[in-house]
Write a protein that holds these residues in place. Sequence first.
Motif, mmCIF file in Angstrom:
data_model
loop_
_atom_site.group_PDB
_atom_site.id
_atom_site.type_symbol
_atom_site.label_atom_id
_atom_site.label_comp_id
_atom_site.label_asym_id
_atom_site.label_seq_id
_atom_site.Cartn_x
_atom_site.Cartn_y
_atom_site.Cartn_z
ATOM 1 N N GLN A 202 54.014 66.483 -10.728
ATOM 2 C CA GLN A 202 55.184 67.082 -10.075
ATOM 3 C C GLN A 202 54.663 68.226 -9.183
ATOM 4 O O GLN A 202 53.647 68.990 -9.404
ATOM 5 N N THR A 203 55.010 68.375 -7.903
ATOM 6 C CA THR A 203 55.077 69.323 -7.164
ATOM 7 C C THR A 203 56.387 69.918 -6.713
ATOM 8 O O THR A 203 57.368 68.931 -6.320
ATOM 9 N N SER A 204 56.409 71.072 -6.120
ATOM 10 C CA SER A 204 57.779 71.769 -5.683
ATOM 11 C C SER A 204 57.752 72.023 -4.082
ATOM 12 O O SER A 204 56.737 72.235 -3.465
ATOM 13 N N PHE A 205 58.898 72.077 -3.437
ATOM 14 C CA PHE A 205 59.161 72.472 -2.089
ATOM 15 C C PHE A 205 60.265 73.283 -1.850
ATOM 16 O O PHE A 205 61.178 73.375 -2.810
ATOM 17 N N PRO A 206 60.251 73.916 -0.865
ATOM 18 C CA PRO A 206 61.158 74.994 -0.773
ATOM 19 C C PRO A 206 62.469 74.427 -0.171
ATOM 20 O O PRO A 206 63.587 74.877 -0.251
ATOM 21 N N SER A 207 62.448 73.194 0.364
ATOM 22 C CA SER A 207 63.598 72.627 0.876
ATOM 23 C C SER A 207 63.563 71.108 0.687
ATOM 24 O O SER A 207 62.531 70.485 0.265
#
Length: 629
Positions: free
Chosen positions: A272-277
């Motif tokens: 999993q990895t996150s993004f600001p938008s």
Amino acid sequence: MMDTLRRAAQGWTAKILIGLLVMSFAVWGVADVFTGFRGGTLASVGSEEISSDQFAQTFRRSLQNYSQQLGENITPERARELGIDRQVLTEMIRASAIVAQAKGLKLAIGNDQITADIAKNPNFVNSQGKFDPGRVKSFLQQSGQSEAGFLAAEREQLLRSAIADTVQGGLTMPDTLVGAVSRFTKEQRDARYFVAKAPAGQIAQPSEDEIKAFYDKNPGRYTAPEYRTLAILRAEPSEFAAAVKLTDEELKAGFEKYKSEYFTPERRTLLQTSFPSADEAKKAKQRISAGEDFLAIAKERGFSEQDTTWGDRGASDIPDPAIASAAFSLKEGEVSEPVEGQLAVFLIKAVKVSPEHQQSFEEAREALTKRLQLDKANEELRGIFDTVEDARAAQTPFEEISKSANIPFILVPGIDEAGKDKDGKAIELPQKAELLKLAFQTEAGAENDAFNTSENGYVWYEVRELVPSQVKPLDAVKEQVKSDLAAQKLRELALENAKKLVERAKTGTPLETLAKESGAEIKTVQGLKRNETSQDFDGAAVTALFSVPQAGVSFAPEADGQGAKIIQAQAVLETAFDAKSAESSALRAPLTQAAGGDLLGSYLVNLQNQLGFTVNDSLWRQITGAPQQ
């Protein structure tokens, strides 16, 4: 807690606070403050009174706390030896002095502020972070306090805090002091040294008179510990569980009862990895769909493989419901669409899927059989417990109870409090630590309650004989005395020889010459700090190194007592001090706290003296159990 206090007392800042405690004892510990009182008033500070009931309750709570923290029963007698009784009264006098001062200054705390303060107490907040009145009610029931008493105590605590914070408020440590402490603690030294062995051949055989004198001077070395003869009965469910017979009907019924415990939910290994938008997450998903590596994209965003990987997780292990739902709907190897989480937008990849599995009756049979046997053994244990207790009530010896109840009997002819026999060998016992603790707190012949084991079994014990601690006869330990005396003489000779070598070094004899004469090799050690030791340099050697200036010579005894290090201090490194650094801030905080404690302590001593205080000595001794004068 006592270990913590001892460790804390080693620092120089703590010595300031210990000095204050000594000052407070000196203030009220003299005979002329102990005067006659009316009724149950134990002490008074100005207009405030401390009742005997208040002190007795606080003293008992302190004994309970110390007992729990130390893992042993602290009696009032032991508490007096440790000074706990005076410490408790000192703190109560100080608290009353602050309350009296607050009243004199006409300070008041409104009910709204008290209520708000209680609502912010983390002990009264539920898992959602909201105030839970039920937790307050439970606390009051457990502590035996009334709601009115609790609110009054909170009001006093807020008043004390208000005055204490005013006394200590705004206090900061000057850069000069912080810098001096920083340089002191961070100073590093190199050293040249050699080990001068004591000339053991110069040690004469001790005379009979010397042996006798050494024996008489050191009775503690040759004192046999107290030994106790123990009789023990043990009943563990695991010991007779294997003998329990079960029918197929019982096993099948047990399987239906415990079926859920033989179910393994689905688990997954995820990336999993996150993004600001959501837009950035969509662009990343398109790149992955085009063949780019998921981990490579995560690394672009500053995440390591460890940050990105969730290994072997169940759906309940993922706190965000949206992410959990998306992660467990993917096929193995599939990457999700952007998922709106509670904190960011995520992409998730299912690396490995381990499907859920419900064991069949046959698959679970072996583990289930052991479980049900243990369940039945626990049921049978209740009957065994009653049988043993009835037999004990009838004064039946443990040996006979063992045969009739078919449980193990152990007779230990002699064991000390450390769990060793008279030859110094360790004795294996059931629940050894708990058993020894209880056995050495009871009297010979006393009937003791059984205690539970870690396997939900029982241990019964009785002390049949007690051999008091006593000094061994000289004839029995003569060889040990001779060896100890020779070792002491060797240590003394080693230190005397080291002193002479250091004196010669101070008058100009090179270290190389001294080492050659001693038949030793010069060694070096680098980068030592005051609070650090190494394999070659123990605490005594480090202390000796920092006791002299650069190029100075000192010595430290070797741990084996057969020689001493002759040490010459070499390069001294003092690091630069930056008053604005994070390290400086971290050092400044405890210094400020210690100085604040110093200031508050002085204020409280002066406040007590201004208000005037007295203690009812006779009543205090009666409550604590101290002998009357």
